[in-house]
Enzyme design. Structure first.
Site, short mmCIF file in Angstrom:
data_model
loop_
_atom_site.label_atom_id
_atom_site.label_comp_id
_atom_site.label_asym_id
_atom_site.label_seq_id
_atom_site.Cartn_x
_atom_site.Cartn_y
_atom_site.Cartn_z
N ASP A 20 35.29 -17.28 41.02
CA ASP A 20 35.28 -16.69 42.37
C ASP A 20 34.92 -15.20 42.30
O ASP A 20 35.59 -14.42 41.62
CB ASP A 20 36.65 -16.87 43.04
CG ASP A 20 36.91 -18.31 43.38
OD1 ASP A 20 36.14 -18.85 44.20
OD2 ASP A 20 37.85 -18.91 42.82
N ASP A 74 34.43 -15.99 34.71
CA ASP A 74 35.26 -16.18 35.90
C ASP A 74 34.38 -16.87 36.95
O ASP A 74 33.15 -16.87 36.83
CB ASP A 74 35.72 -14.80 36.40
CG ASP A 74 36.37 -14.87 37.77
OD1 ASP A 74 37.24 -15.73 37.94
OD2 ASP A 74 35.99 -14.06 38.65
#
Ligand code: XBP
Ligand code: MG
Length: 250
Positions: free
Chosen positions: A10, A8
Site C-alpha cells: 500500500d 511493501d
C-alpha cells in the site's frame, strides 16, 4: 551483496489508500446502512493507525453512534472490514489502480539481474492478489520468492514481525536485502528487523520524517528529488541505484 528486494504494497506499489481503501470503506459504510463517512483528511489522520480493522476500532472511539461494548465494536468492525476488502478487491481487479511509476520496470530488472523479490505487507492476501493479478498478470506470484501478508503476520507494521518472517522464509540476513516502503511505520518495521530501507514517498506521507532511511525520494519513476542525490541523468531509479545505496550503507 544485495540478494533480495522486499516490497511493501500500500502506497509503495500503488496509491491504494485514497482511491482504493478509502473509497471501499465508504462504500461498505453505505451498504451496511451506517451513517459514517471518512473524508480524505480524516483518512490521512486514521492512517497513523496500522490496519483497516484497527483503524475502524480507533475511529469508533469518537463516533457517537458506535456500540458501547468492545465485543460489539469488534464484531461491527469485522463486518465493515470484510465488506471493505470485498469492495476494494473488486475495485482493483477492474484495473482502477495502476502500479506507481518505475515499479514494473524494477520488477523486470530484478528478474533479469538475479535479485529475488518478496512482498511484505500488513494488508490481506486477497487485496494483494487482486492488485497484482490485475496489474502484473494471473501468474504474478511466480515473480516473488515469498509473500508475507496480514494472515501471516497479524502484528501490523511498525511491528517487525512481517520482516522477520520474510527473512526466515528467504533464508537471508537483513543486510542482504533492501526494503522499499512509503511510510514511517513501514520504515520502523523494517529497521527494527535490521533491514535497510529506501523510501518512495506516497501521497499521504509526503512530509513525514523518515530517520535512518538509506534513500528518500518522491517516486521510483524519477531520478530527480532523491536524497542522497542521484546523477542528473533523466529516467527512473534502477537496480544499479538500489545496489549503490545498499553498498554505501555502512
Ligand atoms: C498499509 C496498511 C493497511 C491498508 C489497508 O499496509 O496499513 O492497513 O491501509 O489494508 P502496507 P487493510 O503499507 O503494509 O501494505 O484494511 O487490509 O488493513
Ligand atoms: Mg505502505
Amino acid at each position: 551483496m544485495l540478494e533480495a528486494i522486499l516490497w511493501d504494497v500500500d502506497g509503495t506499489l500503488a496509491e491504494t489508500e485514497r482511491d482504493g481503501h478509502l473509497v471501499a470503506m465508504n462504500a461498505a459504510f453505505d451498504e451496511l446502512g451506517i451513517p459514517w463517512r471518512w473524508n480524505e483528511q480524516r483518512y490521512g489522520e486514521l492512517l497513523r493507525v496500522a490496519g483497516g480493522f484497527e483503524r475502524l476500532l480507533f475511529d469508533m472511539e469518537s463516533q457517537p453512534l458506535a456500540p458501547v461494548s468492545l465485543e460489539e465494536r469488534s464484531a461491527l468492525a469485522r463486518r465493515i472490514h470484510a465488506l471493505k476488502n470485498r469492495r476494494y478487491a473488486e475495485l482493483v481487479a477492474s484495473g482502477a489502480l495502476p502500479l506507481r511509476a518505475g515499479v514494473l520496470e524494477l520488477f523486470d530488472e530484478c528478474a533479469a539481474g538475479g535479485v529475488s523479490m518478496a512482498i511484505v505487507t500488513t494488508t490481506s492476501r486477497g487485496n494483494v492478489q487482486a492488485l497484482l493479478a490485475a496489474q502484473v498478470g494471473a501468474d504474478w506470484d511466480s515473480r516473488f520468492a515469498a509473500v508475507v501478508c496480514a494472515e501471516d503476520a497479524p502484528a501490523k507494521k511498525p511491528d517487525p514481525l512481517a520482516y522477520r518472517l520474510v527473512l526466515e522464509r528467504l533464508q537471508l540476513r537483513p543486510g542482504q536485502t533492501v526494503a522499499i516502503e512509503d511510510s514511517a511505520m513501514g520504515l520502523a518495521a523494517a529497521t527494527a528487523a535490521g533491514v535497510p530501507v529506501v523510501i518512495t514517498r506516497s501521497r499521504y506521507f509526503v512530509g513525514d520524517p523518515v530517520p535512518g532511511a538509506l534513500a528518500v525520494g518522491p517516486s521510483l519513476g524519477t531520478r530527480a528529488g532523491w536524497s542522497p542525490g542521484l546523477d542528473g541523468k533523466p529516467g527512473r531509479v534502477g537496480l544499479e541505484d538500489i545496489r549503490h545505496w545498499h553498498e554505501s550503507r555502512r
